[in-house]
Design a protein around this motif. Sequence first.
Motif, PDB file in Angstrom:
ATOM      1  N   THR A 255      13.190  10.769  53.883  1.00 47.48           N
ATOM      2  CA  THR A 255      12.641  11.182  52.821  1.00 47.48           C
ATOM      3  C   THR A 255      11.682  12.604  52.983  1.00 47.48           C
ATOM      4  O   THR A 255      11.128  13.148  52.071  1.00 47.48           O
ATOM      5  N   LYS A 256      11.407  12.723  54.552  1.00 42.91           N
ATOM      6  CA  LYS A 256      10.831  14.252  54.673  1.00 42.91           C
ATOM      7  C   LYS A 256      11.903  15.104  54.920  1.00 42.91           C
ATOM      8  O   LYS A 256      12.965  14.814  55.476  1.00 42.91           O
ATOM      9  N   LEU A 257      11.501  16.492  54.649  1.00 40.44           N
ATOM     10  CA  LEU A 257      12.369  17.613  55.227  1.00 40.44           C
ATOM     11  C   LEU A 257      11.993  17.877  56.836  1.00 40.44           C
ATOM     12  O   LEU A 257      10.953  17.805  57.446  1.00 40.44           O
ATOM     13  N   ARG A 258      12.915  17.865  57.614  1.00 36.51           N
ATOM     14  CA  ARG A 258      12.950  17.763  59.258  1.00 36.51           C
ATOM     15  C   ARG A 258      13.180  19.045  59.771  1.00 36.51           C
ATOM     16  O   ARG A 258      14.392  19.514  59.575  1.00 36.51           O
TER      17      ARG A 258
ATOM     18  N   LYS B 172       1.969  16.471  55.813  1.00 36.96           N
ATOM     19  CA  LYS B 172       2.595  15.468  56.659  1.00 36.96           C
ATOM     20  C   LYS B 172       3.739  14.592  56.083  1.00 36.96           C
ATOM     21  O   LYS B 172       4.529  14.121  56.660  1.00 36.96           O
ATOM     22  N   ASP B 173       3.415  14.222  54.760  1.00 36.26           N
ATOM     23  CA  ASP B 173       4.295  13.255  54.115  1.00 36.26           C
ATOM     24  C   ASP B 173       5.705  13.785  53.983  1.00 36.26           C
ATOM     25  O   ASP B 173       6.661  13.151  53.185  1.00 36.26           O
ATOM     26  N   ARG B 174       5.864  15.259  53.586  1.00 34.84           N
ATOM     27  CA  ARG B 174       6.867  15.850  53.147  1.00 34.84           C
ATOM     28  C   ARG B 174       7.837  16.776  54.352  1.00 34.84           C
ATOM     29  O   ARG B 174       8.890  16.965  54.061  1.00 34.84           O
ATOM     30  N   LEU B 175       6.848  17.010  55.398  1.00 35.14           N
ATOM     31  CA  LEU B 175       7.657  17.920  56.384  1.00 35.14           C
ATOM     32  C   LEU B 175       7.499  17.357  57.684  1.00 35.14           C
ATOM     33  O   LEU B 175       6.154  16.954  58.219  1.00 35.14           O
ATOM     34  N   ASP B 176       8.405  17.113  58.529  1.00 35.07           N
ATOM     35  CA  ASP B 176       8.246  16.664  59.966  1.00 35.07           C
ATOM     36  C   ASP B 176       8.796  17.925  60.911  1.00 35.07           C
ATOM     37  O   ASP B 176       9.858  18.270  60.703  1.00 35.07           O
ATOM     38  N   VAL B 177       7.872  18.130  61.802  1.00 38.86           N
ATOM     39  CA  VAL B 177       8.054  19.309  62.335  1.00 38.86           C
ATOM     40  C   VAL B 177       8.307  18.991  64.029  1.00 38.86           C
ATOM     41  O   VAL B 177       7.132  18.551  64.580  1.00 38.86           O
TER      42      VAL B 177
ATOM     43  N   HIS C  57      -1.575  18.895  66.355  1.00 39.27           N
ATOM     44  CA  HIS C  57      -2.010  17.759  65.656  1.00 39.27           C
ATOM     45  C   HIS C  57      -1.215  17.273  65.022  1.00 39.27           C
ATOM     46  O   HIS C  57      -0.829  15.831  64.828  1.00 39.27           O
ATOM     47  N   ASN C  58      -0.486  17.972  64.307  1.00 41.90           N
ATOM     48  CA  ASN C  58       0.523  17.441  63.334  1.00 41.90           C
ATOM     49  C   ASN C  58       1.956  17.947  63.560  1.00 41.90           C
ATOM     50  O   ASN C  58       2.927  17.647  62.660  1.00 41.90           O
ATOM     51  N   ILE C  59       2.334  18.569  64.814  1.00 36.72           N
ATOM     52  CA  ILE C  59       3.534  18.688  65.111  1.00 36.72           C
ATOM     53  C   ILE C  59       3.635  18.072  66.474  1.00 36.72           C
ATOM     54  O   ILE C  59       3.031  18.023  67.384  1.00 36.72           O
ATOM     55  N   ASP C  60       5.085  17.302  66.695  1.00 41.32           N
ATOM     56  CA  ASP C  60       5.565  16.681  67.875  1.00 41.32           C
ATOM     57  C   ASP C  60       6.095  17.937  68.847  1.00 41.32           C
ATOM     58  O   ASP C  60       6.908  18.731  68.384  1.00 41.32           O
ATOM     59  N   VAL C  61       5.226  17.829  70.073  1.00 36.91           N
ATOM     60  CA  VAL C  61       5.775  19.022  70.926  1.00 36.91           C
ATOM     61  C   VAL C  61       6.495  18.531  72.207  1.00 36.91           C
ATOM     62  O   VAL C  61       5.818  17.473  72.800  1.00 36.91           O
ATOM     63  N   LYS C  62       7.700  18.824  72.650  1.00 35.76           N
ATOM     64  CA  LYS C  62       8.176  18.274  73.423  1.00 35.76           C
ATOM     65  C   LYS C  62       8.541  19.546  74.381  1.00 35.76           C
ATOM     66  O   LYS C  62       8.856  20.410  74.103  1.00 35.76           O
ATOM     67  N   GLY C  63       8.807  19.033  75.686  1.00 35.08           N
ATOM     68  CA  GLY C  63       8.962  20.013  76.723  1.00 35.08           C
ATOM     69  C   GLY C  63      10.615  20.452  77.112  1.00 35.08           C
ATOM     70  O   GLY C  63      11.141  20.422  76.238  1.00 35.08           O
TER      71      GLY C  63
ATOM     72  N   LYS D 249      20.920  16.200  65.525  1.00 35.25           N
ATOM     73  CA  LYS D 249      21.646  15.352  64.739  1.00 35.25           C
ATOM     74  C   LYS D 249      20.390  14.874  63.619  1.00 35.25           C
ATOM     75  O   LYS D 249      20.947  14.476  62.509  1.00 35.25           O
ATOM     76  N   ASN D 250      19.281  14.826  64.163  1.00 30.89           N
ATOM     77  CA  ASN D 250      18.245  13.910  63.266  1.00 30.89           C
ATOM     78  C   ASN D 250      17.269  15.305  62.514  1.00 30.89           C
ATOM     79  O   ASN D 250      16.119  14.861  62.177  1.00 30.89           O
ATOM     80  N   TYR D 251      17.714  16.474  62.431  1.00 31.90           N
ATOM     81  CA  TYR D 251      16.911  17.436  61.957  1.00 31.90           C
ATOM     82  C   TYR D 251      17.759  18.029  60.689  1.00 31.90           C
ATOM     83  O   TYR D 251      18.871  18.539  60.764  1.00 31.90           O
ATOM     84  N   ASP D 252      17.144  18.470  59.614  1.00 33.71           N
ATOM     85  CA  ASP D 252      17.571  19.214  58.600  1.00 33.71           C
ATOM     86  C   ASP D 252      18.069  20.549  58.857  1.00 33.71           C
ATOM     87  O   ASP D 252      18.756  21.181  58.136  1.00 33.71           O
ATOM     88  N   LEU D 253      17.010  21.338  59.459  1.00 28.25           N
ATOM     89  CA  LEU D 253      17.138  22.838  59.584  1.00 28.25           C
ATOM     90  C   LEU D 253      16.424  23.032  61.001  1.00 28.25           C
ATOM     91  O   LEU D 253      15.691  22.317  61.507  1.00 28.25           O
ATOM     92  N   MET D 254      17.095  24.093  61.723  1.00 30.72           N
ATOM     93  CA  MET D 254      16.561  24.742  62.945  1.00 30.72           C
ATOM     94  C   MET D 254      16.097  25.840  63.045  1.00 30.72           C
ATOM     95  O   MET D 254      16.892  26.661  62.271  1.00 30.72           O
ATOM     96  N   LEU D 255      14.900  26.157  63.486  1.00 25.31           N
ATOM     97  CA  LEU D 255      14.601  27.574  63.573  1.00 25.31           C
ATOM     98  C   LEU D 255      14.433  28.083  64.955  1.00 25.31           C
ATOM     99  O   LEU D 255      13.913  27.333  65.972  1.00 25.31           O
TER     100      LEU D 255
END
Length: 372
Positions: free
Chosen positions: A197-200, A229-234, A255-261, A271-277
């Motif tokens: 339901t969100k843009l990822r 936050k209800d529309r975009l998952d980063v 606070h609103n972005i998931d940071v991975k190392g 595979k779980n994202y709609d767009l990649m920057l």
Amino acid sequence: MNEVENKKTILILTAQFGAGHISAAKAIKEYILEKDNNINVVIENFISASVPRINKPMVKMYENNTKYAPGLYNYYYYLKKSFDSKFDISYKIYMPKLTEYINSLNPDLIISTFPCAAACVNDFNIKNPHKKIPSITVITDVVDSLEWVFKTTDMYFVPSYEIKNRYVQKGMSPDIFRITGVPVSNKFICDKKIKSTKLRLLLMGGGRGLFDFDESFMHWLDEYLYEYKDRLDVTIVTGSNKKLYDNLTVKKPLHNIDVKGFVTNMSDLLKNYDLMLTKSGGATLFEAISSNTPIIVKNPKVGQEIENAKFIRDKGIGILYDNDEDLKDIIKSLLNNELDSRVAFMDENITYFKTTIHPEKIGDYVFELLDN
């Protein structure tokens, strides 16, 4: 003769200049072993096998040149692009030890994923005509540079039909080309995304975590997301850039972005994202294509990445931008649904382009040469 003595050996020569050459080597190994796991496949950095002490300084010099002196790097890159490779003698420094290494391994086939490695294999075959080793060169960016082309190479894996056509226009035989795309692991294959339901949106800076936008942009995006936050998952993947990871998680945490190392499941993530920057490296580009993920890329300043960006534009599989302000406008347009039809268009273009390349035949192509 026992089975071990019968085992054929394939040597894949690669280099550490960017992650793409090594990831292509690993992907090819995967495709070969899928076809026949009784083959001995050896991946070797051609510099480590010949003059190991210069590997680190050379990689550092490449990184500094592409980052701080792109004009100088491009001058040399475009000079080599149209320059007959037989006049480039830089490979000679590697030959004495590399020749010893090749002789000791005695491979049945050599695959090169870096131009200078291909030059070394060509030199070996010219000097040892009595024991010529079949060879394949894998072109790891969307380029038609002559620096990849050598007289004794038996087969080329190229990224697209256009690259094959351009080489044929330069007088090469169409029969020696196989259109595989830039080889990436088949773990990235994803023909149909499960929509959310969100843009990822996934922010990637490659293995070293070097991004084309400032840290201030990441903080802007984090604040901007507060309302959306209800529309975009980063998610941001910082790779091996520990300093950036610490900055974004401890010093000035987002606070609103998931940071991975550093991640080991990049294929599952993508595979779980709609767009990649991301950056316009050859491997990253084809990982995105394989997983049906349109990309957003800054107009690059470095030779091969400029060519990759032209390909992104011509194939309509991504969005190019010039600076952080442009990028902010793109994010806002995505959230206002102004780019919905463009994203759908890019999805269609990726799906079509995938029908024109044949990475799944890489194993077949390798054995076509090995068995002959």
